[in-house]
Design a protein around this motif. Structure first.
Motif, short mmCIF file in Angstrom:
data_model
loop_
_atom_site.label_atom_id
_atom_site.label_comp_id
_atom_site.label_asym_id
_atom_site.label_seq_id
_atom_site.Cartn_x
_atom_site.Cartn_y
_atom_site.Cartn_z
N SER A 16 0.85 -1.20 0.00
CA SER A 16 0.00 0.00 0.00
C SER A 16 0.89 1.25 0.00
O SER A 16 1.98 1.23 0.57
CB SER A 16 -0.90 -0.01 1.24
N PRO A 17 0.45 2.34 -0.62
CA PRO A 17 1.25 3.58 -0.59
C PRO A 17 1.25 4.24 0.79
O PRO A 17 2.15 5.02 1.10
CB PRO A 17 0.57 4.47 -1.63
N PHE A 18 0.24 3.89 1.63
CA PHE A 18 0.13 4.48 2.96
C PHE A 18 -0.23 3.40 3.98
O PHE A 18 -1.08 2.55 3.73
CB PHE A 18 -0.97 5.55 3.02
N TYR A 19 0.41 3.48 5.14
CA TYR A 19 0.04 2.63 6.28
C TYR A 19 -0.11 3.54 7.50
O TYR A 19 0.75 4.38 7.77
CB TYR A 19 1.11 1.58 6.57
N LEU A 20 -1.22 3.36 8.20
CA LEU A 20 -1.44 4.09 9.45
C LEU A 20 -1.54 3.04 10.55
O LEU A 20 -2.53 2.31 10.64
CB LEU A 20 -2.71 4.94 9.36
N LEU A 21 -0.50 2.95 11.37
CA LEU A 21 -0.44 1.96 12.45
C LEU A 21 -0.72 2.66 13.77
O LEU A 21 -0.06 3.64 14.10
CB LEU A 21 0.95 1.31 12.50
N TYR A 22 -1.70 2.15 14.51
CA TYR A 22 -2.03 2.79 15.78
C TYR A 22 -2.33 1.74 16.84
O TYR A 22 -2.67 0.60 16.54
CB TYR A 22 -3.24 3.72 15.61
N VAL A 115 6.65 4.74 0.04
CA VAL A 115 5.70 4.10 0.95
C VAL A 115 5.75 4.88 2.26
O VAL A 115 6.79 4.96 2.91
CB VAL A 115 6.05 2.62 1.20
N LEU A 116 4.62 5.46 2.64
CA LEU A 116 4.53 6.28 3.86
C LEU A 116 3.92 5.46 4.99
O LEU A 116 2.84 4.88 4.83
CB LEU A 116 3.66 7.50 3.60
N VAL A 117 4.61 5.42 6.14
CA VAL A 117 4.11 4.67 7.30
C VAL A 117 4.01 5.62 8.48
O VAL A 117 5.02 6.17 8.94
CB VAL A 117 5.03 3.49 7.66
N PHE A 118 2.79 5.84 8.97
CA PHE A 118 2.56 6.70 10.13
C PHE A 118 2.36 5.83 11.36
O PHE A 118 1.57 4.88 11.35
CB PHE A 118 1.33 7.58 9.91
N LEU A 119 3.07 6.16 12.44
CA LEU A 119 3.02 5.37 13.68
C LEU A 119 2.38 6.19 14.79
O LEU A 119 2.90 7.24 15.18
CB LEU A 119 4.43 4.95 14.10
N VAL A 120 1.23 5.74 15.27
CA VAL A 120 0.48 6.45 16.31
C VAL A 120 0.39 5.57 17.55
O VAL A 120 -0.31 4.56 17.54
CB VAL A 120 -0.94 6.82 15.81
N ASN A 121 1.09 5.94 18.61
CA ASN A 121 1.09 5.13 19.84
C ASN A 121 -0.06 5.53 20.76
O ASN A 121 0.14 5.88 21.92
CB ASN A 121 2.43 5.25 20.55
N GLN A 122 -1.26 5.50 20.22
CA GLN A 122 -2.46 5.77 21.00
C GLN A 122 -3.52 4.75 20.63
O GLN A 122 -3.52 4.19 19.53
CB GLN A 122 -2.97 7.19 20.75
N GLU A 123 -4.45 4.53 21.58
CA GLU A 123 -5.43 3.47 21.42
C GLU A 123 -6.43 3.74 20.29
O GLU A 123 -6.86 2.83 19.60
CB GLU A 123 -6.19 3.28 22.74
N LYS A 124 -6.77 5.02 20.09
CA LYS A 124 -7.81 5.35 19.12
C LYS A 124 -7.39 6.49 18.21
O LYS A 124 -6.57 7.34 18.58
CB LYS A 124 -9.11 5.73 19.84
N LEU A 125 -7.99 6.50 17.02
CA LEU A 125 -7.84 7.62 16.08
C LEU A 125 -9.08 8.49 16.18
O LEU A 125 -10.11 8.09 16.71
CB LEU A 125 -7.69 7.08 14.65
N ASP A 126 -8.97 9.70 15.64
CA ASP A 126 -10.14 10.58 15.59
C ASP A 126 -10.85 10.34 14.26
O ASP A 126 -10.46 10.86 13.21
CB ASP A 126 -9.70 12.05 15.71
N GLU A 127 -11.90 9.51 14.31
CA GLU A 127 -12.62 9.11 13.10
C GLU A 127 -13.30 10.28 12.41
O GLU A 127 -13.71 10.17 11.25
CB GLU A 127 -13.67 8.04 13.47
N ARG A 128 -13.43 11.41 13.11
CA ARG A 128 -14.11 12.57 12.50
C ARG A 128 -13.20 13.33 11.54
O ARG A 128 -13.68 14.07 10.68
CB ARG A 128 -14.58 13.52 13.61
N LYS A 129 -11.91 13.16 11.68
CA LYS A 129 -10.97 13.92 10.85
C LYS A 129 -10.96 13.41 9.41
O LYS A 129 -10.96 12.20 9.16
CB LYS A 129 -9.57 13.84 11.45
#
Length: 339
Positions: A16-22, A115-129
């Motif tokens: 994938s061109p983007f990965y968002l890992l949280y 390939v962009l990989v974003f690493l978010v060390n939090q339990e939840k994302l803000d689904e509204r964004k």
């Protein structure tokens, strides 16, 4: 898509061109990134093709510029972006100004060589964004949450097998009880156990107890377990061992109170038909800790637990005001509790 499906796709060459890992399970997150690195880059390419950014000191638009830039001497590059708070709720306290629209624009036509990989060390994302919504459609979102109690024991068994060792009955549970539930810590302890056992060796409960030293919290956890099972001599033995380690009695009492509070909360939520996973999420605990607290909760009535917490509150006041010797106070509490 879950993590297993994503890894399978990566190994089949579907990147994938983007990965968002949280999520809060950093060890599994790092394992996934390693799999991605191994598939996207060769060892020789990493010096030129592996790029690290931290959004606490780099604006998002600079990351996008990096993604748009043609790689030097390599066919493709992997960009790892830490502290991706632009995907979460709450105010970003970083001094850096992030232009999220630059990423949204880039996502319309991503470069095939990045390939962009974003690493978010939090339990939840803000689904509204909007950026999260776009990432869902244009990229791959993966959640890394703590393993359930059974999955955790299976994970330990798998890691031991990978190191060509075996676990005797009950040894996996003892590893967790002594070392805790953090995968990074467990991995290091498994390495130590397998090194001791040798290739093809078996790891017994006795070996685990000899080689894995419990920290203060795990000792208190074991102490409460012994109390619940009326093993007074063992509970006092753990208490005296903590004193030898120069642990403050007031701190020990506070940790005992915390564990009994958890037991009461688990008993209460379990009585309301909450599942183990729901209780873990509600109390911000690991599912394995909830499982053990649930087992302990069955040995107490709710009224007993409330009375124990009341006694601990009184003991805390007495110790802090000098009304009772701290060590003697805790000894008497443990003996009365067992009685």
């Amino acid at each position: 898509m879950d993590v297993k499906a994503a890894i399978k796709a990566i190994k089949q060459g579907e990147i994938s061109p983007f990965y968002l890992l949280y999520g809060t399970e950093k060890y599994q997150m790092n394992e996934f990134v390693t799999v991605l690195e191994d598939q996207v880059l060769t060892p020789e390419e990493r010096d030129f093709a592996l790029v690290h950014y931290d959004l606490s000191d780099t604006p998002l638009q600079a990351v996008v510029e990096e993604a748009e830039m043609v790689p030097f001497m390599v066919p493709r590059k992997l960009i790892l972006v830490q502290d991706a708070s632009v995907f979460t709720a709450g105010k970003d306290n970083a001094k850096m100004e992030h232009r999220v629209e630059s990423l949204l624009e880039y996502m319309k036509n991503p470069a095939e060589y990045s390939v962009l990989v974003f690493l978010v060390n939090q339990e939840k994302l803000d689904e509204r964004k909007k950026v999260v919504k776009e990432m869902k459609t244009k990229g791959t979102l993966l959640s890394f949450t703590p393993l359930g109690s059974e999955d955790l024991l299976k994970w330990i068994g798998k890691k031991v097998k990978e190191r060509d060792c075996t676990l005797e009955a009950g040894a996996a549970e003892m590893v967790v009880r002594n070392a805790g539930t953090q995968l990074q810590t467990l991995s290091a302890e498994i390495d130590k156990l397998c090194l001791y056992a040798g290739k093809g060796g078996a790891i017994s409960i006795n070996v685990v107890e000899q080689l894995i030293a419990r920290n203060t919290e795990q000792n208190v956890f074991a102490l409460v377990e012994d109390i619940a099972n009326l093993r007074v001599d063992r509970a006092l033995g753990i208490f005296y061992e903590l004193l030898k380690q120069k642990e403050e009695p007031i701190k020990i009492a506070a940790l005992i109170a915390r564990q009994f509070r958890i037991i009461l909360q688990v008993k209460d939520l379990g009585g309301q038909s909450y599942s183990q996973q729901q209780i873990a999420s509600q109390l911000s605990l690991h599912p394995y800790a909830v499982k053990i607290a649930g087992e302990q909760a069955r040995k107490f009535q709710a009224a007993q637990l409330k009375q124990i917490l009341s006694r601990l509150g009184t003991l805390d006041f007495q110790m802090k005001t000098g009304a009772i010797d701290k060590v003697l106070g805790l000894e008497l509490f443990l003996l009365r509790l067992a009685a």
